[in-house]
Scaffold this active site. Structure first.
Site, PDB file in Angstrom:
ATOM      1  N   GLY A  11       0.883  -1.277  -0.034  1.00 40.68           N
ATOM      2  CA  GLY A  11       0.078   0.081  -0.139  1.00 40.68           C
ATOM      3  C   GLY A  11       0.995   1.184  -0.035  1.00 40.68           C
ATOM      4  CB  SER A  13      -0.029   3.620  -4.402  1.00 43.26           C
ATOM      5  OG  SER A  13      -1.159   3.295  -3.724  1.00 43.26           O
ATOM      6  CE1 TYR A 161      -9.320   0.149   8.492  1.00 45.49           C
ATOM      7  CE2 TYR A 161      -9.786   1.489  10.668  1.00 45.49           C
ATOM      8  CZ  TYR A 161      -8.971   1.028   9.490  1.00 45.49           C
ATOM      9  OH  TYR A 161      -7.825   1.682   9.442  1.00 45.49           O
ATOM     10  CB  SER A 162     -13.481  -2.186  14.964  1.00 44.70           C
ATOM     11  OG  SER A 162     -13.630  -0.776  15.011  1.00 44.70           O
ATOM     12  CE  LYS A 165      -6.390  -1.627   9.377  1.00 44.49           C
ATOM     13  NZ  LYS A 165      -5.214  -1.959   8.859  1.00 44.49           N
TER      14      LYS A 165
END
Length: 252
Positions: A11, A13, A161-162, A165
């Site tokens: 990642g 970029s 998302y949580s 992660k």
């Protein structure tokens, strides 16, 4: 010196990945900048790496595609081996968000975030671990994964998302135990609210809640994450493993 040490950054970029690439280049690492669909942005990152006197190259693969990861990373490992080299470090940074309240999440929002953020831990690291772990000189190595304070405390509108992660944190801690005797450290950086394109997409209600919990009353800068990553890559961090380093202005 770090000039012969190769570091792969997924990642790279833009956002945190670009900051990690530039800061690593400043510290003398040779930076292998990964991208998937954003070649132009990846080339901008590489140009910035070279602008600070660094060296590097680009690599393309889809972190959600296990077969693609294996093929491209096996090829990278073989190319390095031709020169007697092995990756020193991996910063597994690439990820996405698709924020919404839990009731409003679509199946595709859940699946995309889990497949991209969590599955990539396996897809990227699995093809590389054995080569790093069996290096003859036992110089060690560094694995850094990018999580989030969302994976520690949870954030409204970020259930998917949580979850991804938090999974990364658990997986990194387990891998750290397995690799400790190989002198390979595995640590997590958990950024708070950082000025990136990703945080620009957080729903307003969630952003307002998060900002109210930051004692330093500001967002962090990508360069502050990059500096943390460079420290964890260094020899000075050789006795730090299985840790979650929050860079969040006191949020956690």
């Amino acid at each position: 010196m770090n000039e012969n040490k190769k570091v792969l950054i997924t990642g790279a970029s833009g956002g945190l990945g670009r900051a990690c690439a530039v800061e690593a280049a400043k510290a003398g690492y040779y930076v292998i900048c990964h991208y998937n669909g954003s070649q132009a942005k990846a080339e901008e990152t590489l140009a910035q790496v070279k602008a600070v006197g660094g060296q590097g190259e680009l690599i393309q693969f889809n972190i959600s595609d296990r077969a693609d990861c294996k093929a491209k990373l096996d090829a990278l490992t073989a190319k390095l081996a031709e020169n007697g080299e092995i990756l020193w470090g991996i910063i597994n940074n690439a990820g996405i968000t698709r924020d919404n309240t839990f009731a409003g999440l679509e199946d595709s929002d859940w699946d995309a975030v889990i497949h991209t953020n969590l599955d990539s831990f396996y897809n990227v690291l699995k093809p590389l671990i054995m080569t790093m772990a069996t290096r003859k000189n036992k110089r060690g190595g560094r694995i850094i994964t990018m999580a989030s304070v969302s994976g520690i405390i949870g954030n409204r509108g970020q259930t998917n998302y949580s979850a991804s992660k938090a999974g990364i944190i658990g997986a990194t801690k387990a891998l750290a135990v397995e690799l400790a005797r190989r002198n390979i450290t595995c640590n997590v950086i958990a950024p708070g609210v950082i000025e990136t394109e990703m945080t620009a997409n957080i729903i307003p209600e969630a952003m307002e809640t998060m900002m109210s919990t930051i004692p330093m009353a500001r967002m962090g800068k990508p360069e502050e994450i990059g500096a943390t990553a460079v420290f964890l890559l260094s020899e000075g961090a050789s006795y730090i493993t299985r840790q979650v380093i929050t860079v969040d202005g006191g949020m956690c």
